[in-house]
Design a protein around this motif. Sequence first.
Motif, mmCIF file in Angstrom:
data_model
loop_
_atom_site.group_PDB
_atom_site.id
_atom_site.type_symbol
_atom_site.label_atom_id
_atom_site.label_comp_id
_atom_site.label_asym_id
_atom_site.label_seq_id
_atom_site.Cartn_x
_atom_site.Cartn_y
_atom_site.Cartn_z
ATOM 1 N N ASN A 281 0.812 -1.224 0.000
ATOM 2 C CA ASN A 281 0.000 0.000 0.000
ATOM 3 C C ASN A 281 0.842 1.270 0.000
ATOM 4 O OD1 ASN A 281 -2.462 -1.533 0.164
ATOM 5 N ND2 ASN A 281 -2.056 -1.817 2.352
ATOM 6 N N GLY A 282 2.042 1.178 -0.570
ATOM 7 C CA GLY A 282 2.892 2.356 -0.690
ATOM 8 C C GLY A 282 3.489 2.830 0.614
ATOM 9 N N ASN A 283 3.576 1.974 1.612
ATOM 10 C CA ASN A 283 4.089 2.346 2.922
ATOM 11 C C ASN A 283 5.618 2.311 2.902
ATOM 12 O OD1 ASN A 283 4.762 2.698 5.600
ATOM 13 N ND2 ASN A 283 3.357 1.129 6.375
ATOM 14 N N TRP A 284 6.255 3.485 2.945
ATOM 15 C CA TRP A 284 7.718 3.519 2.884
ATOM 16 C C TRP A 284 8.352 2.977 4.163
ATOM 17 C CZ3 TRP A 284 9.883 6.366 6.740
ATOM 18 C CH2 TRP A 284 9.157 7.446 7.260
ATOM 19 N N LYS A 285 7.614 3.022 5.276
ATOM 20 C CA LYS A 285 8.173 2.558 6.542
ATOM 21 C C LYS A 285 8.448 1.055 6.527
ATOM 22 C CE LYS A 285 6.048 6.235 9.298
ATOM 23 N NZ LYS A 285 5.126 6.560 10.411
ATOM 24 N N THR A 286 7.745 0.327 5.673
ATOM 25 C CA THR A 286 7.973 -1.114 5.561
ATOM 26 C C THR A 286 8.676 -1.465 4.248
ATOM 27 O OG1 THR A 286 5.766 -1.423 4.577
ATOM 28 C CG2 THR A 286 5.955 -1.634 6.971
ATOM 29 N N GLY A 287 9.273 -0.479 3.605
ATOM 30 C CA GLY A 287 9.950 -0.701 2.333
ATOM 31 C C GLY A 287 11.392 -1.145 2.513
ATOM 32 N N THR A 288 12.070 -1.272 1.371
ATOM 33 C CA THR A 288 13.449 -1.767 1.360
ATOM 34 C C THR A 288 14.313 -0.894 0.473
ATOM 35 O OG1 THR A 288 12.646 -4.032 1.619
ATOM 36 C CG2 THR A 288 14.917 -3.760 0.874
ATOM 37 N N ALA A 289 15.498 -0.556 0.950
ATOM 38 C CA ALA A 289 16.514 0.093 0.114
ATOM 39 C C ALA A 289 17.500 -0.981 -0.336
ATOM 40 C CB ALA A 289 17.235 1.186 0.887
ATOM 41 N N PHE A 290 18.129 -0.752 -1.493
ATOM 42 C CA PHE A 290 18.948 -1.786 -2.110
ATOM 43 C C PHE A 290 20.381 -1.309 -2.321
ATOM 44 C CE2 PHE A 290 14.594 -2.617 -3.338
ATOM 45 C CZ PHE A 290 14.470 -3.978 -3.113
ATOM 46 N N SER A 291 21.291 -2.284 -2.278
ATOM 47 C CA SER A 291 22.700 -2.015 -2.578
ATOM 48 C C SER A 291 23.091 -2.568 -3.944
ATOM 49 C CB SER A 291 23.594 -2.659 -1.500
ATOM 50 O OG SER A 291 23.394 -4.064 -1.461
ATOM 51 N N THR A 292 22.108 -3.029 -4.698
ATOM 52 C CA THR A 292 22.362 -3.709 -5.968
ATOM 53 C C THR A 292 23.050 -2.803 -6.980
ATOM 54 O OG1 THR A 292 20.188 -4.679 -5.538
ATOM 55 C CG2 THR A 292 21.260 -5.265 -7.612
ATOM 56 N N VAL A 293 23.938 -3.396 -7.772
ATOM 57 C CA VAL A 293 24.586 -2.700 -8.882
ATOM 58 C C VAL A 293 24.387 -3.536 -10.150
ATOM 59 C CG1 VAL A 293 26.754 -1.826 -9.850
ATOM 60 C CG2 VAL A 293 26.302 -1.632 -7.386
ATOM 61 N N TRP A 294 23.863 -2.890 -11.195
ATOM 62 C CA TRP A 294 23.651 -3.527 -12.497
ATOM 63 C C TRP A 294 24.436 -2.771 -13.558
ATOM 64 C CZ3 TRP A 294 20.889 -7.989 -12.546
ATOM 65 C CH2 TRP A 294 20.004 -8.233 -11.496
ATOM 66 N N ALA A 295 24.853 -3.474 -14.597
ATOM 67 C CA ALA A 295 25.524 -2.838 -15.732
ATOM 68 C C ALA A 295 24.813 -3.220 -17.017
ATOM 69 C CB ALA A 295 26.989 -3.262 -15.796
ATOM 70 N N TYR A 296 24.540 -2.220 -17.843
ATOM 71 C CA TYR A 296 23.847 -2.432 -19.118
ATOM 72 C C TYR A 296 24.792 -2.147 -20.269
ATOM 73 C CZ TYR A 296 20.638 -1.697 -23.028
ATOM 74 O OH TYR A 296 19.999 -1.747 -24.248
ATOM 75 N N ASP A 297 24.828 -3.070 -21.224
ATOM 76 C CA ASP A 297 25.650 -2.908 -22.427
ATOM 77 C C ASP A 297 24.737 -2.473 -23.582
ATOM 78 O OD1 ASP A 297 27.192 -3.149 -24.705
ATOM 79 O OD2 ASP A 297 28.223 -4.946 -24.014
ATOM 80 N N PRO A 298 24.840 -1.231 -24.054
ATOM 81 C CA PRO A 298 23.968 -0.768 -25.145
ATOM 82 C C PRO A 298 24.188 -1.517 -26.459
ATOM 83 C CG PRO A 298 25.000 1.094 -24.009
ATOM 84 C CD PRO A 298 25.700 -0.140 -23.543
ATOM 85 N N ILE A 299 25.363 -2.113 -26.629
ATOM 86 C CA ILE A 299 25.639 -2.839 -27.873
ATOM 87 C C ILE A 299 24.889 -4.170 -27.897
ATOM 88 C CG2 ILE A 299 27.419 -3.853 -29.336
ATOM 89 C CD1 ILE A 299 27.530 -0.816 -29.184
ATOM 90 N N SER A 300 24.982 -4.920 -26.820
ATOM 91 C CA SER A 300 24.343 -6.241 -26.773
ATOM 92 C C SER A 300 22.927 -6.207 -26.214
ATOM 93 C CB SER A 300 25.193 -7.199 -25.936
ATOM 94 O OG SER A 300 25.245 -6.762 -24.581
ATOM 95 N N ASP A 301 22.517 -5.060 -25.644
ATOM 96 C CA ASP A 301 21.203 -4.938 -25.009
ATOM 97 C C ASP A 301 21.052 -5.973 -23.897
ATOM 98 O OD1 ASP A 301 18.646 -3.809 -24.639
ATOM 99 O OD2 ASP A 301 17.709 -5.359 -25.893
ATOM 100 N N GLN A 302 22.102 -6.127 -23.083
ATOM 101 C CA GLN A 302 22.097 -7.106 -22.010
ATOM 102 C C GLN A 302 22.488 -6.450 -20.682
ATOM 103 O OE1 GLN A 302 21.186 -10.349 -22.264
ATOM 104 N NE2 GLN A 302 20.735 -10.079 -24.442
ATOM 105 N N TRP A 303 21.933 -7.001 -19.600
ATOM 106 C CA TRP A 303 22.258 -6.567 -18.258
ATOM 107 C C TRP A 303 23.132 -7.607 -17.563
ATOM 108 C CZ3 TRP A 303 20.985 -1.896 -16.197
ATOM 109 C CH2 TRP A 303 19.974 -1.162 -16.837
ATOM 110 N N SER A 304 24.016 -7.150 -16.695
ATOM 111 C CA SER A 304 24.790 -8.042 -15.848
ATOM 112 C C SER A 304 24.752 -7.520 -14.417
ATOM 113 C CB SER A 304 26.236 -8.155 -16.335
ATOM 114 O OG SER A 304 26.870 -6.882 -16.324
#
Length: 350
Positions: A281-304
């Motif tokens: 229900n959009g409650n930020w108090k019960t939400g989660t922050a992330f440490s994730t890091v993603w990399a996108y290659d525009p040539i291959s259109d792929q994420w890692s």
Amino acid sequence: MYFSRRNFLKLTGLAPLVIGGTSGKAETIWERPQLYFSRLPDLAIPIQEIYPTAFAGEIFVSGGLTPSSTPIFYDLSPSKRCYIFSPKILTWRKGPSLPEARHHLGMAANSNYLYGIGGFHGKKDDAWQAMATVYRLTRNGNEWDSAPQLPTPIAESIYTNISETIHVVGGKSPNNHSRNIDTKNHYVLIGNTDWETAAPATIRRNSAAGTVVNNRIYVIGGRQTSNGNTKARNLAYAEAYDPNLDQWEKIRPLPQALAGLTAAPLNGKIVVTGGEAFGPNGNWKTGTAFSTVWAYDPISDQWSKESPLSEARHGHGAVTIDNSLYIIGGAAKVGPQKTLASTIKLSWKY
């Protein structure tokens, strides 16, 4: 187009590692580059909901939400302070203060001006008034001047520069009932004098990440607020804008639906960091922050998926200068919690 082996390596981001074989012949294996992190000096104050940018070889952070003895949003208040980071000497210093405090102030620059665009202003219990005002600062300037106003008040957008033109995409704008709603509007500042409209994004959203690679704007993730029967939700949707065609096209979505994240180029790839997701229900108090890091290659259109940040963060800034990406401020918990002052440098290494 002729693709030499060297060009192929550059495009794919792979590097050859040559080792000796038992037969006396050299053998080649493939080594994938990795992101390396280093801690830099902290900002003078913790600050979140910022959109810093590079200008004249340095990083500028202006506005944002910072802990305050007279808060307007939980324990935070908008700031008019400006801080400048020098990658050459690895130090922060104070810059010219904004004419008025702003949070979620958009920032972008060309060779002549640094712009502070839109953002939110307001008093306690009414802290989310989107603004159309635009400020700008010249090189070595000691005072912000007024610049051409946006066609409409806007905040939580994407702010970029292509060939000296400033682009503002999406975000939140007030409707006829003064309620902030998601938009897909796309405005372009031409010649530092006039805002014009360009092809709108394909979807409405706010709190997305955006950057430019090879003169194309990439917009990634974000959030759609509740509207009628539509519930608030995070997005994985990603798209790219070609200014020569004035067209958007869908690209491979981010593997994780995130808002409040950052995107910045690094050696031909787009590095996406952090973000947050609200609870039920959009409650930020019960939400989660992330440490994730993603990399996108525009040539291959792929994420890692890459090595994570040492600490979760959202509402932070990401700026690339030369071959390094700088992560600045933000918050380690969802919403107005645990605001950070830390600065981190990321770089690819083999």
